[in-house]
Design a protein around this motif. Structure first.
Motif, PDB file in Angstrom:
ATOM      1  N   ARG A   6      55.728  48.912  46.406  1.00 35.54           N
ATOM      2  CA  ARG A   6      54.300  48.954  46.722  1.00 35.54           C
ATOM      3  C   ARG A   6      54.030  48.032  47.901  1.00 35.54           C
ATOM      4  NH1 ARG A   6      51.946  51.415  42.220  1.00 35.54           N
ATOM      5  NH2 ARG A   6      53.269  51.399  40.358  1.00 35.54           N
ATOM      6  N   GLN A   7      53.362  48.564  48.889  1.00 39.55           N
ATOM      7  CA  GLN A   7      53.111  47.831  50.124  1.00 39.55           C
ATOM      8  C   GLN A   7      51.753  47.135  50.067  1.00 39.55           C
ATOM      9  OE1 GLN A   7      55.603  48.235  52.721  1.00 39.55           O
ATOM     10  NE2 GLN A   7      54.690  46.336  53.505  1.00 39.55           N
ATOM     11  N   TYR A   8      51.739  45.863  50.423  1.00 41.37           N
ATOM     12  CA  TYR A   8      50.503  45.080  50.462  1.00 41.37           C
ATOM     13  C   TYR A   8      50.441  44.278  51.753  1.00 41.37           C
ATOM     14  CZ  TYR A   8      49.640  46.160  45.555  1.00 41.37           C
ATOM     15  OH  TYR A   8      49.381  46.817  44.377  1.00 41.37           O
ATOM     16  N   GLU A   9      49.255  43.757  52.037  1.00 41.51           N
ATOM     17  CA  GLU A   9      49.108  42.818  53.142  1.00 41.51           C
ATOM     18  C   GLU A   9      49.377  41.384  52.695  1.00 41.51           C
ATOM     19  OE1 GLU A   9      45.675  43.847  55.955  1.00 41.51           O
ATOM     20  OE2 GLU A   9      45.181  44.987  54.141  1.00 41.51           O
ATOM     21  N   LEU A  10      49.192  41.140  51.402  1.00 42.03           N
ATOM     22  CA  LEU A  10      49.392  39.799  50.860  1.00 42.03           C
ATOM     23  C   LEU A  10      49.778  39.904  49.394  1.00 42.03           C
ATOM     24  CD1 LEU A  10      49.093  36.640  50.975  1.00 42.03           C
ATOM     25  CD2 LEU A  10      46.702  36.985  50.296  1.00 42.03           C
ATOM     26  N   VAL A  11      50.758  39.099  48.989  1.00 45.56           N
ATOM     27  CA  VAL A  11      51.115  38.930  47.581  1.00 45.56           C
ATOM     28  C   VAL A  11      50.901  37.462  47.227  1.00 45.56           C
ATOM     29  CG1 VAL A  11      52.961  38.985  45.868  1.00 45.56           C
ATOM     30  CG2 VAL A  11      52.770  40.822  47.547  1.00 45.56           C
ATOM     31  N   VAL A  12      50.173  37.211  46.154  1.00 44.90           N
ATOM     32  CA  VAL A  12      49.930  35.847  45.681  1.00 44.90           C
ATOM     33  C   VAL A  12      50.578  35.716  44.305  1.00 44.90           C
ATOM     34  CG1 VAL A  12      48.201  34.144  45.021  1.00 44.90           C
ATOM     35  CG2 VAL A  12      47.761  35.682  46.942  1.00 44.90           C
ATOM     36  N   ILE A  13      51.359  34.665  44.119  1.00 44.43           N
ATOM     37  CA  ILE A  13      52.037  34.428  42.846  1.00 44.43           C
ATOM     38  C   ILE A  13      51.402  33.218  42.176  1.00 44.43           C
ATOM     39  CG2 ILE A  13      54.243  33.992  41.719  1.00 44.43           C
ATOM     40  CD1 ILE A  13      55.606  35.056  44.267  1.00 44.43           C
ATOM     41  N   GLY A  14      50.711  33.469  41.070  1.00 46.02           N
ATOM     42  CA  GLY A  14      50.071  32.389  40.321  1.00 46.02           C
ATOM     43  C   GLY A  14      48.563  32.439  40.416  1.00 46.02           C
ATOM     44  N   ASN A  15      47.891  32.342  39.258  1.00 44.12           N
ATOM     45  CA  ASN A  15      46.437  32.455  39.241  1.00 44.12           C
ATOM     46  C   ASN A  15      45.756  31.170  38.795  1.00 44.12           C
ATOM     47  OD1 ASN A  15      43.847  33.722  37.282  1.00 44.12           O
ATOM     48  ND2 ASN A  15      43.873  33.942  39.499  1.00 44.12           N
ATOM     49  N   GLY A  16      46.201  30.044  39.367  1.00 46.05           N
ATOM     50  CA  GLY A  16      45.439  28.817  39.208  1.00 46.05           C
ATOM     51  C   GLY A  16      44.367  28.740  40.273  1.00 46.05           C
ATOM     52  N   ALA A  17      43.851  27.540  40.494  1.00 51.32           N
ATOM     53  CA  ALA A  17      42.753  27.377  41.461  1.00 51.32           C
ATOM     54  C   ALA A  17      43.148  27.837  42.852  1.00 51.32           C
ATOM     55  CB  ALA A  17      42.306  25.922  41.493  1.00 51.32           C
ATOM     56  N   PRO A 110      62.667  37.492  51.802  1.00 51.24           N
ATOM     57  CA  PRO A 110      61.349  37.118  52.323  1.00 51.24           C
ATOM     58  C   PRO A 110      60.433  38.342  52.363  1.00 51.24           C
ATOM     59  CG  PRO A 110      63.062  36.101  53.635  1.00 51.24           C
ATOM     60  CD  PRO A 110      63.763  37.058  52.703  1.00 51.24           C
ATOM     61  N   GLY A 111      59.264  38.211  51.761  1.00 50.28           N
ATOM     62  CA  GLY A 111      58.309  39.312  51.766  1.00 50.28           C
ATOM     63  C   GLY A 111      58.593  40.402  50.758  1.00 50.28           C
ATOM     64  N   ARG A 112      59.582  40.227  49.874  1.00 43.68           N
ATOM     65  CA  ARG A 112      59.906  41.216  48.835  1.00 43.68           C
ATOM     66  C   ARG A 112      59.955  40.509  47.481  1.00 43.68           C
ATOM     67  NH1 ARG A 112      61.894  46.147  50.456  1.00 43.68           N
ATOM     68  NH2 ARG A 112      63.031  46.383  48.490  1.00 43.68           N
ATOM     69  N   VAL A 113      59.010  40.868  46.603  1.00 46.19           N
ATOM     70  CA  VAL A 113      58.874  40.203  45.307  1.00 46.19           C
ATOM     71  C   VAL A 113      58.959  41.246  44.200  1.00 46.19           C
ATOM     72  CG1 VAL A 113      57.360  38.827  43.834  1.00 46.19           C
ATOM     73  CG2 VAL A 113      57.439  38.377  46.297  1.00 46.19           C
ATOM     74  N   ALA A 114      59.871  41.046  43.265  1.00 48.28           N
ATOM     75  CA  ALA A 114      60.007  41.949  42.127  1.00 48.28           C
ATOM     76  C   ALA A 114      59.184  41.437  40.959  1.00 48.28           C
ATOM     77  CB  ALA A 114      61.473  42.064  41.721  1.00 48.28           C
ATOM     78  N   VAL A 115      58.479  42.356  40.293  1.00 45.58           N
ATOM     79  CA  VAL A 115      57.754  42.060  39.062  1.00 45.58           C
ATOM     80  C   VAL A 115      58.147  43.152  38.076  1.00 45.58           C
ATOM     81  CG1 VAL A 115      55.528  41.608  37.991  1.00 45.58           C
ATOM     82  CG2 VAL A 115      55.844  41.143  40.422  1.00 45.58           C
ATOM     83  N   GLY A 116      59.019  42.818  37.155  1.00 47.89           N
ATOM     84  CA  GLY A 116      59.578  43.859  36.316  1.00 47.89           C
ATOM     85  C   GLY A 116      60.383  44.818  37.173  1.00 47.89           C
ATOM     86  N   ILE A 121      55.855  44.422  48.425  1.00 50.94           N
ATOM     87  CA  ILE A 121      56.277  44.098  49.788  1.00 50.94           C
ATOM     88  C   ILE A 121      55.062  43.704  50.603  1.00 50.94           C
ATOM     89  CG2 ILE A 121      57.436  44.978  51.849  1.00 50.94           C
ATOM     90  CD1 ILE A 121      58.775  47.061  50.034  1.00 50.94           C
ATOM     91  N   ALA A 122      55.144  42.562  51.293  1.00 54.18           N
ATOM     92  CA  ALA A 122      54.020  42.105  52.107  1.00 54.18           C
ATOM     93  C   ALA A 122      54.524  41.171  53.199  1.00 54.18           C
ATOM     94  CB  ALA A 122      52.989  41.387  51.241  1.00 54.18           C
ATOM     95  N   PRO A 123      53.830  41.139  54.348  1.00 49.31           N
ATOM     96  CA  PRO A 123      54.227  40.201  55.409  1.00 49.31           C
ATOM     97  C   PRO A 123      53.960  38.751  55.044  1.00 49.31           C
ATOM     98  CG  PRO A 123      52.199  41.346  55.997  1.00 49.31           C
ATOM     99  CD  PRO A 123      52.711  42.003  54.764  1.00 49.31           C
TER     100      PRO A 123
END
Length: 447
Positions: A6-17, A110-116, A121-123
């Motif tokens: 799945r292509q994104y512009e941004l991937v954020v890991i973690g939902n704290g502040a 870099p820029g490739r994150v697996a979740v399950g 994919i994001a820059p």
């Protein structure tokens, strides 16, 4: 659908502040954003930190007037968490243009994150995974299964005798609250005073207040061994003797949570293991940023949000500008509270500055007298020649709020005379800052 890239512009890991701020900011701007969270929305603050602990502190203050059972206290804490969390299990991310993924994030490149089975994919990728409780290297402590801030709010029964390891904010806040709810608390601090980031006068007075309440405080504590005994109690061996308690709460440091696969990509870390970042927030891994507690900067929710605001701007604009320096205030929510803004007297002198100070006891002002909250004081640190405010330190009721006003004054270069000449409402706690500044003016005039 599993297994799809799945292509994104941004991937954020973690939902704290930090992660929440960045994901929502860019999502609301129309960017295609994915947010990955492995456990629960809201991060450490909502689930295991600020929110439940402050709720417990208020309940414990009430318990001084009439007893409150542990079950009732926990029920009320969890009710507050639900109120803060809101009633949308998805956190409202769909309305902000953010796709929420539940699971453990794993870097493939870099820029490739697996979740399950999915690959995002994001820059740009932001790591905002925070910290977790650390255990001091005491033999047997891990095997003794101590409590932490992540487990204390789920224990079925309040320990009758509790040892708290750590005299920093978490240990002080929870130690006092649990004592007021019925535990016999012994607090161990390895340094020569609790609240070691504060002015010595603040630390020593807070310890006196704790001991007057019946909390045993052991400073300079050298723990040599911990053991969970056959009857379920815990024995702590120290250089000064043996302590047997029903349970142990560890509040002695935090360690960063680093996503799997990131180290193999050449992630730079500092001497404590936290993610090293450039002044703009970028890491050593291409296209990867880090924000919040995982960077090891000021580990406060309000600083994480400040840092995140600028990193979101950098990502949106494609720049890498230094995050502006700012005075970062903080509070320790004991009773009375501690408020801290700017430098301590020792820090100012270490920088070669000539300083003057002004101190004023809370009991000298009418708001504190009329409310019966007369313990504590304010101390301000100023440039001896110009009167420019360098630091302000409070141990008193509403100190957490006073630190905000002091931070504003310090950051904008106000002098002791300017604060002293500013009208404050009467009677209020805010007058304490004003008249402490007036004392500093007088101290400078005498030199």
């Amino acid at each position: 659908m599993a297994g799809i890239e799945r292509q994104y512009e941004l991937v954020v890991i973690g939902n704290g502040a930090a992660g929440d701020n960045i994901a929502r900011t860019l999502g609301r701007q129309g960017r295609k954003v994915a947010l990955v969270e492995k456990a629960h929305l809201g991060g450490e603050c909502l689930n295991d930190g600020c929110v439940p602990s402050k709720a417990l502190i208020e309940i414990a203050r009430e318990a001084r007037r009439h007893p409150i059972s542990w079950n009732e206290a926990l029920a009320r804490v969890h009710a507050v968490q639900l109120l803060v969390r809101g009633n949308d299990p998805g956190g409202g991310f769909d309305r902000d243009g953010v796709d929420l993924y539940w699971g453990e994030a794993r870097f493939l490149a870099p820029g490739r994150v697996a979740v399950g089975d999915d690959v995002l994919i994001a820059p740009d990728v932001v790591v905002a995974t925070g910290t977790e409780p650390g255990l001091p290297p005491v033999p047997g402590l891990a095997e003794a299964r101590p409590l932490t801030n992540r487990t204390i709010f789920r224990v079925a029964q309040l320990p009758r005798r509790l040892a708290v390891i750590g005299g920093g904010p978490i240990g002080l806040e929870l130690g006092q609250a649990l004592h007021r709810l019925g535990s016999e608390v012994t607090l161990f601090e390895g340094l020569d005073r609790v609240a070691a980031t504060e002015e010595p006068e603040v630390s020593l007075e807070l310890q006196r207040i704790f001991e007057a309440e019946g909390i045993r405080v052991v400073t300079g504590a050298k723990l040599t061994r911990a053991e969970r005994l056959a009857d379920g109690t815990v024995a702590l061996e120290t250089a000064d003797g043996r302590f047997v308690v029903d349970d142990v709460l560890v509040a002695a440091g935090r360690k960063p949570v680093i996503p799997e696969g990131l180290a193999e990509l050449g992630l730079a870390r500092d001497s404590r293991g936290f993610i090293a970042i450039e002044p703009c927030g970028r890491t050593s891994v291409p296209g990867t940023w880090a924000a919040g507690d995982v960077t090891g900067k000021f580990q406060f929710t309000h600083y994480a949000a400040y840092q995140a605001h600028h990193i979101a701007k950098h990502i949106a604009e494609g720049v890498c500008e230094p995050i502006p320096d700012a005075i970062v205030p903080w509070a320790i929510f004991t009773d009375p509270e501690i408020g801290h803004a700017g430098m301590t007297e020792a820090q100012a002198r270490e920088r070669g500055l000539a300083v003057a100070t002004g101190m004023l006891a809370a009991r000298e002002l009418d708001w504190f007298r009329t409310t019966g909250q007369v313990e504590g004081f304010a101390k301000v640190v100023v440039d001896a020649e110009t009167g420019a405010l360098l630091g302000a330190h409070f141990l008193c009721a509403r100190a957490s709020t006073l630190a905000g006003e002091a931070c504003l004054a310090i950051q904008h270069g106000l002098t002791d005379r300017q604060v002293a000449g500013t009208i404050h409402p009467y009677p209020t706690a805010g007058e304490l800052f004003r008249w402490a500044c007036a004392r500093a003016v007088s101290a400078r005039q005498r030199t």
